[in-house]
Every structure is written in structure tokens, then in C-alpha cells.
Design an enzyme around this catalytic site. Sequence first.
Site, mmCIF file in Angstrom:
data_model
loop_
_atom_site.group_PDB
_atom_site.id
_atom_site.type_symbol
_atom_site.label_atom_id
_atom_site.label_comp_id
_atom_site.label_asym_id
_atom_site.label_seq_id
_atom_site.Cartn_x
_atom_site.Cartn_y
_atom_site.Cartn_z
ATOM 1 N N ASP A 68 127.881 -3.664 86.642
ATOM 2 C CA ASP A 68 127.379 -5.037 86.488
ATOM 3 C C ASP A 68 126.243 -5.098 85.468
ATOM 4 O OD1 ASP A 68 127.321 -7.721 86.969
ATOM 5 O OD2 ASP A 68 126.320 -7.576 88.909
ATOM 6 N N ASN A 105 137.480 -12.607 88.061
ATOM 7 C CA ASN A 105 137.088 -12.652 86.647
ATOM 8 C C ASN A 105 138.026 -13.476 85.765
ATOM 9 O OD1 ASN A 105 135.665 -9.285 86.519
ATOM 10 N ND2 ASN A 105 134.676 -11.254 86.873
HETATM 11 C C1 FPP Z 1 130.108 -7.025 84.626
HETATM 12 O O1 FPP Z 1 129.108 -7.549 83.813
HETATM 13 C C2 FPP Z 1 131.098 -6.322 83.850
HETATM 14 C C3 FPP Z 1 132.412 -6.693 83.709
HETATM 15 C C4 FPP Z 1 132.995 -7.875 84.367
HETATM 16 C C5 FPP Z 1 133.338 -5.959 82.846
HETATM 17 C C6 FPP Z 1 133.202 -4.478 82.802
HETATM 18 C C7 FPP Z 1 133.906 -3.984 81.607
HETATM 19 C C8 FPP Z 1 133.514 -2.968 80.800
HETATM 20 C C9 FPP Z 1 132.368 -2.111 81.058
HETATM 21 C C10 FPP Z 1 134.240 -2.664 79.540
HETATM 22 C C11 FPP Z 1 135.689 -2.360 79.646
HETATM 23 C C12 FPP Z 1 136.042 -1.280 80.577
HETATM 24 C C13 FPP Z 1 136.748 -0.180 80.246
HETATM 25 C C14 FPP Z 1 137.336 0.677 81.280
HETATM 26 C C15 FPP Z 1 136.970 0.191 78.845
HETATM 27 P P1 FPP Z 1 128.854 -9.112 83.797
HETATM 28 O O2 FPP Z 1 129.555 -9.681 82.632
HETATM 29 O O3 FPP Z 1 129.208 -9.707 85.116
HETATM 30 O O4 FPP Z 1 127.290 -9.132 83.569
HETATM 31 P P2 FPP Z 1 126.249 -10.245 84.051
HETATM 32 O O5 FPP Z 1 126.319 -10.283 85.549
HETATM 33 O O6 FPP Z 1 124.954 -9.722 83.541
HETATM 34 O O7 FPP Z 1 126.674 -11.525 83.401
#
Ligand code: FPP
Length: 251
Positions: A25, A73
Site C-alpha cells: 500500500d 480496484n
Molecule cells: C496500493 O497503492 C497499490 C496497488 C493497488 C497496486 C500495487 C501494484 C504494484 C506495486 C505494481 C505492479 C505489481 C507487480 C507485481 C509488477 P495505492 O494506489 O492504494 O496507494 P494509496 O493508498 O497511497 O493511494
Amino acid sequence: MMKSSIGNLKSSIDNVPEHVAIIMDGNGRWAKQHGLPRLKGHEEGTQSVRAVLRAARQAGVKYLTIYAFSTENWIRPKDEVEGLMKLLARFADRYGDELLENKVRLLVMGQFERLPSSVQKKLSKLMEKSAKDYEYTLIVALSYGSRTEIADAAKAIAREAAAGELDPESVDEETIAKHLYLPDVPDPDLMIRTSGELRLSNFLLWQLSYAELYVTDTFWPDFREKEFFQALDAFDQRGRRYGGIVTQKGR
Ligand code: FPP
């Protein structure tokens, strides 16, 4: 300096978890902090995936599960969803060989059929190639939701019962565990969540029943080798606190 302190942390860990699960996250907040678009946060988060996978291998962690995309998501803005899907495809293109060279098997858990077909194809190919000769397993949770997974298991069990293949009275914890998406993968011993939220967010609700939980305020793109070893160290310390008394994990 940095290297040796990581080395010290690494060598002082006795009790290495077999399976670590991570809620990655804080990509969006990291991007905002740096005045960048959200997708840049996800891009940088991809490098954390590589770094943490490297550290996990060094430590001897056999299974690493990462929550890359939840069933929830899909309602994010179209651009962000498309960007994330592109990142996944790019990850397979750019780092597929790195996984194979390091004997990492790729598994995906979730509603695979909901992913764009181009992403499905790339991931399927890599899953097939990496299944032949491996020592470590990287599980990417994609379009994953734990309640859906449990509901799917219930549906499969009900179907077998209706077909007379299974006695409803025989359904126990093991029956349910066997009908989850990846029945052969052991439950996580440690669950890490980055960026401070104290929630499970519909992640592995069944499998995390006895896991140790570790939450850090660090945003995912800043969570690299050092932070991973710190989490392993914290896990190790907790085990030591019960030294000699608790032999069976968690119970
Ligand atoms: C959460 O941060 C993260 C995600 C929903 C996506 C995770 C994806 C990656 C790390 C990249 C792709 C993965 C691979 C396996 C290559 P958020 O967007 O919810 O952050 P926030 O809460 O700060 O808005």
C-alpha cells in the site's frame, strides 16, 4: 555501511518464515509526496517487488504473496486500471527472465479471466515456463478478493455434495482449505502491510488466521531490502518471546 547493516540483520535471523504475504500500500501517497502522477508510484512499486523478492530469496523465504490488484480496484479511474495492467505486462516482459534465472515460480491467484487477454497470455506463458524448475514461489494476487475466494470454495463444495461426491457432514476446515485457489501453498507465517493502515482489506482472510502481522508506515515504493529484513527481524523477535513454550505456531 548500509550493506553491512543489512548483512547483520540477515545473519541474526534464526526463524525465517516460510511464507510472507504483503499488502503493498501507499504507491499513490508516495507519488503525491514526490509531486508525481499516481502511476509513477506504481512503477516505483514494481522495483520494490524486485527488491523484496531478491531479499526474500536471500533470507530463504520460499513463498512470497503480493496483493497487486483487488476485486475492489476495478472501480479506480480507467487510466489507472489500464496503467496497472500495462505495468503487469511490462513486468512479465522485462523481468520474466530474472524470475527464471533465479528459480522463481510464478503463480497468480484471483479472477484471472477478468484480466485483459494480452496480460493473461504473458502471465500464463511465464507461469508455464517457471513451473518446471523452481526453488521459490512468487504469488501475485490479481483481481483477488478473499470473500469471493471463500464463496467460490463453498460453491465447489456444494456442487460436489449435490452430485453425491461428498457427504455434507464430512465438510471440515481441511475441506474448505482444499477448495481455495491455491490449496498446495502453505498459509503465510507473516503478513506485512506498508503505509500504516491497520486493515486486512479482504486479503487471505482464511489463510492469515494464525499469521503474525507487521505494519509499517513506510510507503511501498520505499520498502526495499532493508525494510524487508527489519520485518523478518521483528517476526523472529516475536517467536523468541515465547521461546520454549509455544512450539505450535499461533495456537
Ligand atoms: C496500493 O497503492 C497499490 C496497488 C493497488 C497496486 C500495487 C501494484 C504494484 C506495486 C505494481 C505492479 C505489481 C507487480 C507485481 C509488477 P495505492 O494506489 O492504494 O496507494 P494509496 O493508498 O497511497 O493511494
